[in-house]
Enzyme design. Sequence first.
Site, short mmCIF file in Angstrom:
data_model
loop_
_atom_site.label_atom_id
_atom_site.label_comp_id
_atom_site.label_asym_id
_atom_site.label_seq_id
_atom_site.Cartn_x
_atom_site.Cartn_y
_atom_site.Cartn_z
N TRP A 104 0.82 -1.21 0.00
CA TRP A 104 0.00 0.00 0.00
C TRP A 104 0.85 1.26 0.00
CZ3 TRP A 104 -4.37 -0.60 -2.08
CH2 TRP A 104 -5.09 -1.78 -1.89
N ASP A 174 -1.72 6.63 6.41
CA ASP A 174 -2.74 5.75 5.85
C ASP A 174 -3.02 4.68 6.91
OD1 ASP A 174 -4.27 3.82 4.61
OD2 ASP A 174 -2.90 3.49 2.93
N LYS A 198 -12.34 -1.95 5.88
CA LYS A 198 -11.64 -2.94 6.69
C LYS A 198 -12.18 -2.93 8.12
CE LYS A 198 -8.62 -3.04 3.17
NZ LYS A 198 -7.91 -2.06 2.36
C1 LIG Z 1 -7.31 -1.43 1.38
C2 LIG Z 1 -6.24 -0.42 1.58
C3 LIG Z 1 -6.11 0.68 0.71
C4 LIG Z 1 -6.98 0.88 -0.50
O1 LIG Z 1 -8.29 1.12 -0.14
P1 LIG Z 1 -9.42 1.42 -1.23
O2 LIG Z 1 -10.52 1.94 -0.40
O3 LIG Z 1 -9.72 0.12 -1.90
O4 LIG Z 1 -8.90 2.40 -2.18
C5 LIG Z 1 -5.11 1.58 0.99
N1 LIG Z 1 -4.29 1.44 2.04
C6 LIG Z 1 -4.38 0.39 2.88
C7 LIG Z 1 -3.45 0.28 4.04
C8 LIG Z 1 -5.36 -0.56 2.69
O5 LIG Z 1 -5.47 -1.61 3.51
#
Ligand SMILES: *Cc1c(COP(=O)(O)O)cnc(C)c1O
Length: 364
Positions: A104, A174, A198
């Site tokens: 990511w 993030d 998540k």
């Molecule tokens: C799933 C995830 C993303 C991407 O998320 P989307 O909503 O599908 O764009 C980005 N960073 C991390 C750490 C993730 O787990």
Amino acid sequence: MMTPRVFNFAAGPAVLPLPVLEEAQRDLVSMPGVGMSILEMSHRGKFFEGVLAKTEADIRKLASVPDDYKVLFLQGGASLQFSMVPLNFLPRDGSADYVVTGAWSQKAVKEAKKVGGVKIAWTGEAANFNTVPAQGDLKLDPNAAYAAFTSNETIHGVEFKYVPETGSVPLVCDTSSDMFSRPLDVKKHALIYAGAQKNIGPAGIALVIVKDGWLKTRVDDPRLPTMLNYAIHADNTSMYNTPPVFAIYIMGLVMKWLLSIGGLEGIHAINQRKAAKLYAEIDRSGFYKGHSAKECRSLMNVTFRLPSEELEALFAKDAKAVGLDGLKGHRSVGGMRASIYNAFPEDGVDALIEFMQEFERANG
Ligand SMILES: *Cc1c(COP(=O)(O)O)cnc(C)c1O
């Protein structure tokens, strides 16, 4: 008759708290006192405005978000944040520091490079991202526009146990896969974002917490599309255009649930207990091998291997047959990944451990 619910170990979209699903189901056709579905009502109406305000208030309460931070509900997932952060805060002739701990953060780097300069403060690529750096390992540029890191790498299963210290350089995080899974010190960050699917809600919405003072320092580029401008969303309390009303409503129910079980301290204790059991089982015999270094093991995404790829395929198949779903790991790591987010029930972890022991007896 309803098909019984399985134990859902999927990485995302992921399991949601049962009380949230049940309340949404109960009220889906007609919201009490309103007589229409949340899916059908105007986002400018009193009822939805109340939902939005309550969701924001509960987020502020849950994470003690200081008053000088804005809470935004945006679309485009966490992936759009990979672009919005640099488009708003990275001058074309400037540079930003990125800590690369997995798939990511690599994606975030790729998007930032389209906008301006990127310096890699640290990367764990050589060891297939099985660890995170110590503070002293970070090569930070005191002139960086900001420094960005990923608090939990969902695919590799490594998680920071501290918030990097970046001095006067604004810190961006993030936190898509560990948002609200443990206490969060918002003040240490200039901007935090998370895709909801998540840990904190359904797909289709990203939560952004951004410091007012930093918003004021935005790169003032008249070509920036309105919808990509944080200030527009902040000035319009996430209602510049039609927001994802259903996703906000469900996120609100998830916040209510988190508060009801003791907030971030409460959920953290549960998450620590669930993860500790599972890692103890991985470490017990040597048949299973954890991917990540012990000191940065993720409480959310538990990645492990078996002695062979054949056994890994069999494990995933047999587990699914007994209602343990979504355990196959991401192809870049291989093996298994048990995502045990906030809403994942503890008896599901117990069931997995029991299955692991039986599987080892039969195949070890
Ligand atoms: C799933 C995830 C993303 C991407 O998320 P989307 O909503 O599908 O764009 C980005 N960073 C991390 C750490 C993730 O787990």
